[in-house]
Enzyme design. Sequence first.
Site, mmCIF file in Angstrom:
data_model
loop_
_atom_site.group_PDB
_atom_site.id
_atom_site.type_symbol
_atom_site.label_atom_id
_atom_site.label_comp_id
_atom_site.label_asym_id
_atom_site.label_seq_id
_atom_site.Cartn_x
_atom_site.Cartn_y
_atom_site.Cartn_z
ATOM 1 N N LYS A 123 -68.428 57.885 5.560
ATOM 2 C CA LYS A 123 -69.394 57.035 4.857
ATOM 3 C C LYS A 123 -70.622 57.815 4.406
ATOM 4 O O LYS A 123 -71.249 57.448 3.414
ATOM 5 C CB LYS A 123 -69.778 55.826 5.724
ATOM 6 C CG LYS A 123 -68.626 54.811 5.873
ATOM 7 C CD LYS A 123 -69.081 53.472 6.410
ATOM 8 C CE LYS A 123 -67.937 52.459 6.378
ATOM 9 N NZ LYS A 123 -68.302 51.143 6.917
ATOM 10 N N LYS A 205 -57.618 53.600 4.328
ATOM 11 C CA LYS A 205 -57.409 52.323 5.006
ATOM 12 C C LYS A 205 -58.032 51.213 4.163
ATOM 13 O O LYS A 205 -58.988 51.455 3.423
ATOM 14 C CB LYS A 205 -58.013 52.361 6.411
ATOM 15 C CG LYS A 205 -59.498 52.073 6.466
ATOM 16 C CD LYS A 205 -59.928 51.635 7.861
ATOM 17 C CE LYS A 205 -61.368 51.153 7.848
ATOM 18 N NZ LYS A 205 -61.557 49.784 7.386
ATOM 19 N N LYS A 208 -63.466 46.758 3.284
ATOM 20 C CA LYS A 208 -64.284 45.874 2.455
ATOM 21 C C LYS A 208 -65.059 46.673 1.420
ATOM 22 O O LYS A 208 -65.211 46.257 0.287
ATOM 23 C CB LYS A 208 -65.278 45.120 3.339
ATOM 24 C CG LYS A 208 -64.646 44.010 4.129
ATOM 25 C CD LYS A 208 -65.735 43.248 4.864
ATOM 26 C CE LYS A 208 -65.471 43.256 6.343
ATOM 27 N NZ LYS A 208 -66.346 44.165 7.082
HETATM 28 P P1 ATP Z 1 -66.451 48.328 5.824
HETATM 29 O O1 ATP Z 1 -65.665 48.965 4.703
HETATM 30 O O2 ATP Z 1 -67.743 47.722 5.364
HETATM 31 O O3 ATP Z 1 -66.609 49.247 7.016
HETATM 32 P P2 ATP Z 1 -64.151 47.085 7.054
HETATM 33 O O4 ATP Z 1 -63.142 46.499 6.148
HETATM 34 O O5 ATP Z 1 -63.860 48.426 7.654
HETATM 35 O O6 ATP Z 1 -65.566 47.081 6.308
HETATM 36 P P3 ATP Z 1 -65.365 46.148 9.495
HETATM 37 O O7 ATP Z 1 -66.300 44.988 9.467
HETATM 38 O O8 ATP Z 1 -65.948 47.527 9.544
HETATM 39 O O9 ATP Z 1 -64.399 46.027 8.223
HETATM 40 O O10 ATP Z 1 -64.355 45.970 10.698
HETATM 41 C C1 ATP Z 1 -63.991 44.688 11.218
HETATM 42 C C2 ATP Z 1 -62.746 44.825 12.078
HETATM 43 O O11 ATP Z 1 -61.584 45.012 11.258
HETATM 44 C C3 ATP Z 1 -62.789 46.026 13.029
HETATM 45 O O12 ATP Z 1 -62.206 45.631 14.250
HETATM 46 C C4 ATP Z 1 -61.920 47.049 12.353
HETATM 47 O O13 ATP Z 1 -61.338 47.958 13.269
HETATM 48 C C5 ATP Z 1 -60.863 46.165 11.699
HETATM 49 N N1 ATP Z 1 -60.304 46.784 10.503
HETATM 50 C C6 ATP Z 1 -60.996 47.141 9.395
HETATM 51 N N2 ATP Z 1 -60.176 47.651 8.485
HETATM 52 C C7 ATP Z 1 -58.921 47.651 9.023
HETATM 53 C C8 ATP Z 1 -57.634 48.055 8.540
HETATM 54 N N3 ATP Z 1 -57.496 48.574 7.348
HETATM 55 N N4 ATP Z 1 -56.569 47.890 9.358
HETATM 56 C C9 ATP Z 1 -56.712 47.334 10.595
HETATM 57 N N5 ATP Z 1 -57.906 46.923 11.106
HETATM 58 C C10 ATP Z 1 -59.000 47.073 10.321
HETATM 59 MG MG MG Z 2 -65.407 49.385 8.761
#
Ligand code: ATP
Ligand code: MG
Length: 348
Positions: A123, A205, A208
């Site tokens: 990041k 991965k 968001k």
């Molecule tokens: P950002 O991109 O803002 O970091 P994010 O999609 O990674 O958002 P988070 O809010 O950081 O989402 O994570 C929320 C939960 O979802 C955490 O437990 C994280 O491990 C899980 N998670 C996020 N992305 C994945 C993915 N691609 N596969 C499985 N679990 C995920």
């Molecule tokens: Mg995340």
Amino acid sequence: MLAPADPGNLPGMPRIFSGIQPSGELHIGNWLGAVQNWVNLQHSYDCIFCVVDLHAITSKYDHTTLAARTREMATGLLACGIDPARSLLFVQSHVPEHSELQWLLNTVTPIGELERMTQFKDKSQRFESVPAGLLNYPVLMTADILLYRADVVPVGEDQTQHLELAREVARRWNAEFADGEGFFPEPAPLLTEAKRIMGLDGQAKMSKSLNNTIGLLDSPEEIWQKLRPAKTDPARVTRKDPGNPEVCNIYHLHKYFSPPATIAEVAEKCRGAGWGCLDCKRVLADNMIRALAPIRERALALQEQPERVDEILADGAAAARRIASETVREVRDRMGFLPRPRGVAVPS
Ligand code: ATP
Ligand code: MG
């Protein structure tokens, strides 16, 4: 509405804490990797779930939409089945002890450990000048968990490194201020089978913040429009080229949304070029739309009652704060601070 569960009333049950950032739309990666598990675990654990808005501001964000996104995320979680009668659901910044404990834990966290976190390395590349908040993200996450002295943290694989750090910080603090006894339990990760869902770009991965998602609340048309251009096995240049399902993200997604017979058929029709990738995606879209329909329906209904969501979040924050303020009081005491005068002990 039922009164929210008070975790203090559930002696003996192991405690779970987990959070999600309001940094974009709740997506199928979040759901398969974490939230679906949260919903199931509500029956066997004392659960605390949090919309972590203080984490969301460590990346670039739009301050004009943060509040709406925070409420939307809570709405999405309720629609998934987080039940305020069983679990606490609240917004991180509504419980100021998260920031307070983070500051206290900063003093026992080695900078070198923070700098080697994979998420920080990824990041921080998005910034010309990297904010200290991004480096300290895992300390805030540690504070979130330790504040409730949680035993277990259901997360996706991307968070296991942060949890290792949380355990390390708990150990260091215990050694320094609790005579080595386990005042803070060392929190353990709990992963689902879908611990790392790849994004539709097939590169990283699903995240968001990377615009490679399928939203849990997307309409059937939006799901199809996003799936249609999604990356598949690059060997399948034309419809007649056979493919390898193991290297195709669409095949892996079938595993979570399609019945076993369809999954077997997808593999066979990919290897034998019986289907084109678009045919395969259409089958996936139909199954995904069917699986997500009840969640979408509940979310649409809740969006009509924002005051109900706010009420759940207010009750959740009040109950969370009772636990959090007690932990911080004990931590301050053990760290040797002059006790707060009465009347300012729990600032609001
Ligand atoms: P950002 O991109 O803002 O970091 P994010 O999609 O990674 O958002 P988070 O809010 O950081 O989402 O994570 C929320 C939960 O979802 C955490 O437990 C994280 O491990 C899980 N998670 C996020 N992305 C994945 C993915 N691609 N596969 C499985 N679990 C995920
Ligand atoms: Mg995340």
